[in-house]
Design an enzyme around this catalytic site. Structure first.
Site, PDB file in Angstrom:
ATOM      1  N   GLU A 247      -2.051  -8.256  -0.647  1.00  0.00           N
ATOM      2  CA  GLU A 247      -3.244  -6.900  -0.945  1.00  0.00           C
ATOM      3  C   GLU A 247      -2.007  -5.924  -1.261  1.00  0.00           C
ATOM      4  O   GLU A 247      -3.351  -4.777  -1.978  1.00  0.00           O
ATOM      5  CB  GLU A 247      -2.796  -6.427   0.570  1.00  0.00           C
TER       6      GLU A 247
ATOM      7  N   HIS B 170      -3.828  -6.062  -5.241  1.00  0.00           N
ATOM      8  CA  HIS B 170      -5.189  -5.455  -4.589  1.00  0.00           C
ATOM      9  C   HIS B 170      -5.249  -3.394  -4.952  1.00  0.00           C
ATOM     10  O   HIS B 170      -6.108  -2.841  -5.830  1.00  0.00           O
ATOM     11  CB  HIS B 170      -6.412  -5.669  -3.521  1.00  0.00           C
TER      12      HIS B 170
END
Length: 370
Positions: free
Chosen positions: A26, A29
């Site tokens: 994550e 991202h």
């Protein structure tokens, strides 16, 4: 009592590995989204009830939640934590430029790729650190498992056997087995010399003649979780090159395995799901820090690769949709996208259930019926 303590050790190891790998994913991202000016509303460590939170100067709410099963990044305009659907209805006109959905397709693609990419970067950094500080880590050519119905088992090899030579070619690392078998002539027998305890034994076996690039499954052995460390510490450039090679080899072998499963050349019974990964993480933690770090590296590479597969719901599925839209030069209807996402979710759930059916009886047999 021992089984209970073992259970908690395995559970903690699994949660630690899963959370770390998903958070790394994550972060990829997150950083690329911010680089392109996309507002990240939430960065959550875990799911469920919020236990702690703070909001930074850029409006991102960092929070820790009750269920420690990874985490997620929620960007402006996302309708849910999975970022599988978007809506601009509640986003002011002036803020829409900072939503993911309003970015150019190439920017969206880079934000998507950054998650799996960060898993690869993380693995390579860990590998470089090991190679530079500890030395080159090798997987010894020790039989860690035997596949039912394959030549190695039929010939009489046993778990724990250390392979010394194959057709008189010296074997010093587990990867040497793959190399030697690859260059062997199919249909002709292999002479395998092993050390079993104080004895040296010789076996003759004939590899299965199946299609596929990964030749190790053709004789039917699996690697051991043991590791060996040389004291030859590498310089940064040598460590980087070796880390890339390790990552490439693992990616190639995994894709080869998946290809063999899809074509029916190899059984899917070897696949491991979350339960099997929990078992492996516990095994790795019991064998020491080095084994655990190597396991984390393998899982990080595996998660990165799996997320790049063109399955809707996964990152690779989003990239596939972008490619289709680029070819047809118009957005796919929302209804079609939802159907594709449903198919992808169905496939993943089916795979999850399949691996559970394979993993749970085996673990029960191992822990309670041994």
């Amino acid at each position: 009592m021992t089984e209970i303590l073992t259970f908690f050790q395995y559970l903690i190891a699994f949660l630690a590995v899963l959370s770390l790998i998903v958070i790394v994913h994550e972060c990829g991202h997150f950083f690329v989204a911010r680089f392109f000016g996309v507002k990240v509303e939430e960065f959550s460590f875990g799911f469920g009830k919020e236990l702690w939170a703070r909001t930074d100067k850029k409006g991102t709410r960092w929070k820790v939640c009750l269920i420690p099963l990874g985490g997620y990044v929620k960007m402006l305009g996302d309708e849910d934590a999975s970022s599988s659907s978007h809506s601009l209805e509640k986003v002011p006109e002036s803020e829409r430029v900072h939503t993911f959905v309003e970015q150019a397709r190439w920017k969206q693609a880079l934000i998507i790729v950054a998650g799996p990419g960060m898993n690869y970067v993380f693995a390579i950094i860990l590998l470089m650190g090991l190679f530079m500080t500890v030395g080159e880590v090798k997987i010894p050519p020790v039989v860690g498992g035997l596949m039912d119905g394959y030549p190695a088992q039929a010939a009489g090899l046993q778990v724990g056997d250390r392979i010394l030579t194959i057709n008189e070619k010296e074997i010093s690392d587990y990867t040497d087995i793959s190399r030697v078998v690859q260059i062997s002539d199919y249909g002709k027998p292999l002479t395998v010399k092993v050390r079993r305890g104080e004895e040296e034994l010789s076996f003759t076996l004939r590899p299965k003649e199946e299609e596929g690039e990964n030749q190790v499954p053709l004789i039917g052995i699996q690697s051991s979780t043991q590791t060996e460390v040389s004291l030859n510490r590498l310089n940064p450039w040598a460590a980087f090159k070796l880390s890339l090679k390790f990552s490439y080899d693992m990616t190639r072998d995994t894709l080869t395995y998946l290809g063999q499963v899809l074509t029916g050349a190899r059984s899917a019974k070897e696949m491991r799901g979350p339960v099997g990964i929990a078992e492996a993480s516990g095994d790795a933690s019991k064998q020491g820090l080095l084994s655990f770090i190597l396991f984390v590296i393998q899982i990080s590479l595996g998660v990165g690769l799996m997320n790049l597969l063109p399955v809707p719901v996964l990152d690779g599925g989003h990239l596939l949709i972008y490619l289709i839209e680029g070819i047809i030069r118009r957005p796919l209807p929302e209804k079609v996208q939802r159907i594709l996402m449903s198919i992808g979710l169905f496939v993943l759930l089916g795979l999850f259930l399949w691996t559970m059916v394979q993993d749970i009886p085996r673990i029960i047999q191992r822990v309670f019926l041994k």
